[in-house]
Design an enzyme around this catalytic site. Sequence first.
Site, PDB file in Angstrom:
ATOM      1  CG  HIS A  16     -30.539  42.315  47.900  1.00 57.28           C
ATOM      2  ND1 HIS A  16     -29.960  43.074  48.875  1.00 57.28           N
ATOM      3  CD2 HIS A  16     -30.596  41.060  48.386  1.00 57.28           C
ATOM      4  CE1 HIS A  16     -29.693  42.321  49.913  1.00 57.28           C
ATOM      5  NE2 HIS A  16     -30.062  41.098  49.647  1.00 57.28           N
ATOM      6  CD  GLU A  59     -13.280  26.086  47.800  1.00 53.08           C
ATOM      7  OE1 GLU A  59     -13.798  26.849  46.983  1.00 53.08           O
ATOM      8  OE2 GLU A  59     -13.843  25.745  48.844  1.00 53.08           O
ATOM      9  CG  ASP A  92     -12.472  30.512  47.021  1.00 53.15           C
ATOM     10  OD1 ASP A  92     -12.182  31.704  47.178  1.00 53.15           O
ATOM     11  OD2 ASP A  92     -13.515  29.996  47.469  1.00 53.15           O
ATOM     12  CB  CYS A 128     -18.808  23.217  41.428  1.00 55.12           C
ATOM     13  SG  CYS A 128     -17.739  23.444  42.865  1.00 55.12           S
TER      14      CYS A 128
END
Length: 577
Positions: A195, A436, A460, A507
């Site tokens: 966060h 991937e 990945d 991507c």
Amino acid sequence: MTAALHGLGVSRGLAIGRAYVLARDELAVTEYKVNAAGVETEIDRFKVSLEAARDHLRQIQYQIPTNTPADIRAFIDTHLLMLDDPALAQVPIDIIRIRRCNAEWAVKLQRDALVNVFEQIEDPYLRGRSDDVSYVVNQILRMLMRERGDAPDLSTDGLKGAIVVADDLSPADTVMLQHQGVSGFVTEFGGTTSHTAILAKSLGIPAVVGIHGARRLIAKDEMLVVDGRYGVVLAAPDETIIKFYQQRRHSEAAHAQSLDTLRGQPSISRDKKKVELFANAELAEEILSIRRVGAEGIGLYRTELLFLNREKPPSEEEQFVAYREVVEALNGLPVTIRTLDVGADKSTPWNPAGTLNPALGLRGIRWCLREPDVFRAQLRAILRASHYGQVRMMLPMVCAVSEVKQTRLLIDEARAELEREGHPLSPHVPLGGMIEVPAAALIAEQLAAHLDFLSIGTNDLIQYTVAADRMDDAVNYLYDPLHPAVLRLISMAIHAGQRAGIPVAMCGEMAGDSRFTRLLLGMGLREFSMHPALLLEIKRLITISDIDDLISRVKPVLTFANTSAVLKLVEDLNREN
Ligand code: PEP
Ligand code: MG
């Protein structure tokens, strides 16, 4: 002497300032006994502090920037609710009466009891909530102790320009510290998706996380340089180093300004070839920055955030509202919605990662096909959103043609159902598959026959090719985008798409790394999707590159036996900027 500490750069930029070392666990509490009259005084003190903690959190709520992800704002709502719970609002009062003790001690006892309960829970998600309990109780403790001058006061002016060094920071602290004018964050814990990291990025503050022992290694008021791009913190830098970084800060600001002029320009190479630049997104709040940099659409919309941190998956309606918001905000530009990729690093309370080997287990499309009810709700929500703009659907972790065929059947069923129910839908929602896993790259040609586009997920693809977990520091040295095996698989996917006449995008993080742009252009890639903050730099590189020239120079790369030979070629390609 200057010391260099290495962590994870999670929010780009350079900060130079004095260290403000935040010793969170300094809230040392001791017990003392009070008499009958003292009991009432302690109860009053407790009530005042509880109210002060509430006010404090409410104030922070107002200060959160509008582009902050909704789930982070929700954390503060949860903390406020906790303050109203009798376990925090009433039990400490009972403890003060029974033990005849000071308010601090009663609050501490109740915190320890609650944390203990959470830590016994088997469910990892609920167990993790004990941090929230500690945080909220510490807010009350801080108020009690501040009144007596015992606690560090984070709301003082002394923080202006300082670099905060902490174990970890709560969302509320991060926002408040930004409000106090801090110039950088260094934390001992947290990863790229923590966060603090997400917020620091939204707030535009340089941050490096994951420097274990930072609070021990950095002295109070010591001069620091924080390089949020490379994840380096320099402690006690000498004058020459400070001057160097000041200059770099200056030239980075000038460079960012010069990139601004590219916003409205098309991404066309020097030899007039068009390259499409898309943005990756996870939240509706990111749309503004996507439009600001002039992306041609969203090349990867990750849907996991809607599913994480909750007890059960979101309903079709909730998903529809979320997807429609993004699709409408893109105003006719394509939005590539990736279907759910839970499992492995993205475990949820209702689907904890398997213990055997989560990265090789049920995740992505495998998981969705096993849970048709959850999958069906998502497919229906995406199809319904397709009416409001240009929607494409993309499947993660595909490794067999049968997975695509099964999904097509489910999509056809969902479409027929929705039409019967009278929902307006776009007549054509292109279906793409992510490349991937090596298997998908090796059969890219067969997959391409059943798909409308491909998108290479290098994050990945690299980990599965070299068998090195993307989250494991120990094997990070193997996780290399330039490994010849990785490049061969990328090349296979690009050429399979070209032969089938369908678009191929990339991507994964590699697409937004400007060191690899020319190599990928030379390998034939014409669609890139990345974090919006990286898009203009990639566009700049494209506009000053000659793609035909790159194609001939990159040709030998598939014959290279090792990364160092690839690296040398990449350095040569990047020499003229
Ligand atoms: C990837 O694997 O490259 C990718 C884009 O997906 P994620 O990072 O969400 O796994
Ligand atoms: Mg992936």
